[in-house]
Design a protein around this motif. Sequence first.
Motif, PDB file in Angstrom:
ATOM      1  N   THR A   1       9.134  -0.194 -12.927  1.00  0.00           N
ATOM      2  CA  THR A   1       9.026   1.009 -12.104  1.00  0.00           C
ATOM      3  C   THR A   1       9.573   2.238 -12.821  1.00  0.00           C
ATOM      4  N   ASP A   2      10.675   2.063 -13.539  1.00  0.00           N
ATOM      5  CA  ASP A   2      11.402   3.216 -14.094  1.00  0.00           C
ATOM      6  C   ASP A   2      10.996   3.613 -15.509  1.00  0.00           C
TER       7      ASP A   2
ATOM      8  N   ALA B   1       0.820  -1.210   0.000  1.00  0.00           N
ATOM      9  CA  ALA B   1       0.000   0.000   0.000  1.00  0.00           C
ATOM     10  C   ALA B   1       0.857   1.263   0.000  1.00  0.00           C
ATOM     11  N   LYS B   2       2.186   1.089   0.058  1.00  0.00           N
ATOM     12  CA  LYS B   2       3.111   2.227   0.096  1.00  0.00           C
ATOM     13  C   LYS B   2       3.947   2.241  -1.175  1.00  0.00           C
ATOM     14  N   PRO B   3       4.601   3.370  -1.485  1.00  0.00           N
ATOM     15  CA  PRO B   3       5.427   3.436  -2.701  1.00  0.00           C
ATOM     16  C   PRO B   3       6.526   2.380  -2.679  1.00  0.00           C
ATOM     17  N   GLY B   4       6.707   1.721  -3.810  1.00  0.00           N
ATOM     18  CA  GLY B   4       7.732   0.694  -3.900  1.00  0.00           C
ATOM     19  C   GLY B   4       7.420  -0.298  -4.997  1.00  0.00           C
TER      20      GLY B   4
ATOM     21  N   ARG C   1      12.134  -3.557   0.959  1.00  0.00           N
ATOM     22  CA  ARG C   1      10.856  -2.959   1.308  1.00  0.00           C
ATOM     23  C   ARG C   1       9.796  -4.010   1.629  1.00  0.00           C
ATOM     24  N   SER C   2      10.157  -5.287   1.429  1.00  0.00           N
ATOM     25  CA  SER C   2       9.252  -6.392   1.754  1.00  0.00           C
ATOM     26  C   SER C   2       9.656  -7.099   3.045  1.00  0.00           C
ATOM     27  N   LEU C   3      10.425  -6.421   3.895  1.00  0.00           N
ATOM     28  CA  LEU C   3      10.785  -6.997   5.186  1.00  0.00           C
ATOM     29  C   LEU C   3       9.526  -7.304   5.997  1.00  0.00           C
ATOM     30  N   ILE C   4       9.594  -8.378   6.759  1.00  0.00           N
ATOM     31  CA  ILE C   4       8.441  -8.811   7.557  1.00  0.00           C
ATOM     32  C   ILE C   4       8.613  -8.343   9.003  1.00  0.00           C
ATOM     33  N   TYR C   5       7.666  -7.516   9.458  1.00  0.00           N
ATOM     34  CA  TYR C   5       7.632  -7.058  10.841  1.00  0.00           C
ATOM     35  C   TYR C   5       6.475  -7.726  11.583  1.00  0.00           C
TER      36      TYR C   5
ATOM     37  N   GLY D   1       8.929   6.897 -14.451  1.00  0.00           N
ATOM     38  CA  GLY D   1       9.350   6.604 -13.083  1.00  0.00           C
ATOM     39  C   GLY D   1      10.239   7.691 -12.544  1.00  0.00           C
ATOM     40  N   ASP D   2      10.147   7.922 -11.243  1.00  0.00           N
ATOM     41  CA  ASP D   2      10.907   8.993 -10.613  1.00  0.00           C
ATOM     42  C   ASP D   2      12.393   8.927 -10.911  1.00  0.00           C
ATOM     43  N   TRP D   3      12.925   7.696 -10.971  1.00  0.00           N
ATOM     44  CA  TRP D   3      14.372   7.531 -11.118  1.00  0.00           C
ATOM     45  C   TRP D   3      14.764   7.048 -12.509  1.00  0.00           C
TER      46      TRP D   3
END
Length: 500
Positions: free
Chosen positions: A415-416, A111-114, A150-154, A421-423
């Motif tokens: 993405t790019d 749900a976040k940018p990535g 960005r897919s780390l599990i918390y 894409g931003d980058w």
Amino acid sequence: MIFRLLASAAMISALSSAALANDGVIDVVAPFEIKSPDPTTSGNVFIKMDVAETLLNADAEGHLTPGLATEWQVSGDGLEWRFHLRDGVRFHDGSPFTAEAAANALNIARAKPGLLETAPIAGISAEGGEVVVRLTEPFAPLPAFFSEYRSLIYAPSAYAADGSVTQVIGTGAYRVTKLEAPLRLEAEAFADYWGAAPAIDRASYQAVGRAETRALLAESGDADYVFNLDPASTTRLSSVDGVEILTVSVPRTLLLKVNAGHPALSDPRARQALSMAIDREGLAEAILRFPAGGTQLFPPSLGEWHAEGVAPLAYNPEKARALLAELGWQPGPDGILVRNGERFSLTLTTFPDRPELPLSAAVLQQMFADIGVGMVIDSTNSSEIPVRHADGTLDLALLNRNFALVPDPVGTLLTDYAPDGDWGAMNWNNPEFLTLIRALARGEGGQAERDRAVAILQDDLPVIPIAWYQQSAAVSKGITGAVIDPYERTIGLKDIRWAE
């Protein structure tokens, strides 16, 4: 300790003999600030410090390996992936690692940018001991996306009700004991870690922006692992007793991001002229200190994405001037080209976090002046590049792009460049390229389609490749087991030991 201040070069010399001493804490230094506990902003730090983990890992060759998931498979129609999770894993708050917790973390991340937000995911859910991902269309790189930081599990307790991250509660070999954003993190070995216990009980991370200061910390023995050295420091430290230099070629490219909608840059011939003005080998040798001119976007380390059949980008300032003359540009009284009363003058945005960028910008300024293109350098915060991309004020940007955020660069390309894409690309859209990349993402096509996609980028130049990277780190000889990972996921922290 890492905060010790060095008063003079004499003091450095005196301390170097003590570089192998340790205080029981392994000290890691890198330029990356800890912007927040959220993996989407600072997961690159947390994954290197082994405080949080992903479902899948990647080895030094880019092959996916088990992480928190031990097995994964896709349905015959390509629309459903199942990830079987590792048993006996606990989060740092003592709660069990479950499929529900993993699905919750991944749903918040997408749900976040990535990268995850670009994947055609219809839903992520938990079924028994598995995470089940349903897609709207086949998407072959999905497992690789789950290896990205960005897919780390918390743990569920790491998140507020609105999905914001309040603390780092992962499953890694180390657990965070103190987080002082943006500069410092302290951690200790997690007693209930599912894998082998770390050999060193305590670790620290310090964000240090200046390359010279990072090198000083390595030289004095105040840091055990210093990541992202500038070329001059690498050369100097290689002769320092007590310090070992680790170097690896990485899938990262120094490139010039171009606003293809700019009146002076909208014709591909103008972008080709800028490319021909660049002496890539000379710049790479002078600034990066190794001969790795980027003659196409993807370096050889990316294997099947490095197209052997495309004509390499070459240095040819005479042809560059001829192309610009074809477009109606003529030299003005000061040598800068003029067309219809408008000067060919551009602003290049870059940032000093990586010390080679401002230096490379200054060299490009001279090379472009040689073909009559004026350029002003604005070295500012890296965040200004996506901001200026979004508001349309960006002319050029100098940056380095990591094509191994996930082991399969299709994700980064989507993405790019597909279509914006931003980058990556700005005001550039090539329907054939978009069709090729989306087909490859579905698992369709092969080497011929990859080569054609590379050829389109080579001809149209929505970005202009300049050089390929090596990554260097300075490691104290007081430790063993440190690694430098071409995919920049790990430094081998949990396997590092004090030297005998």
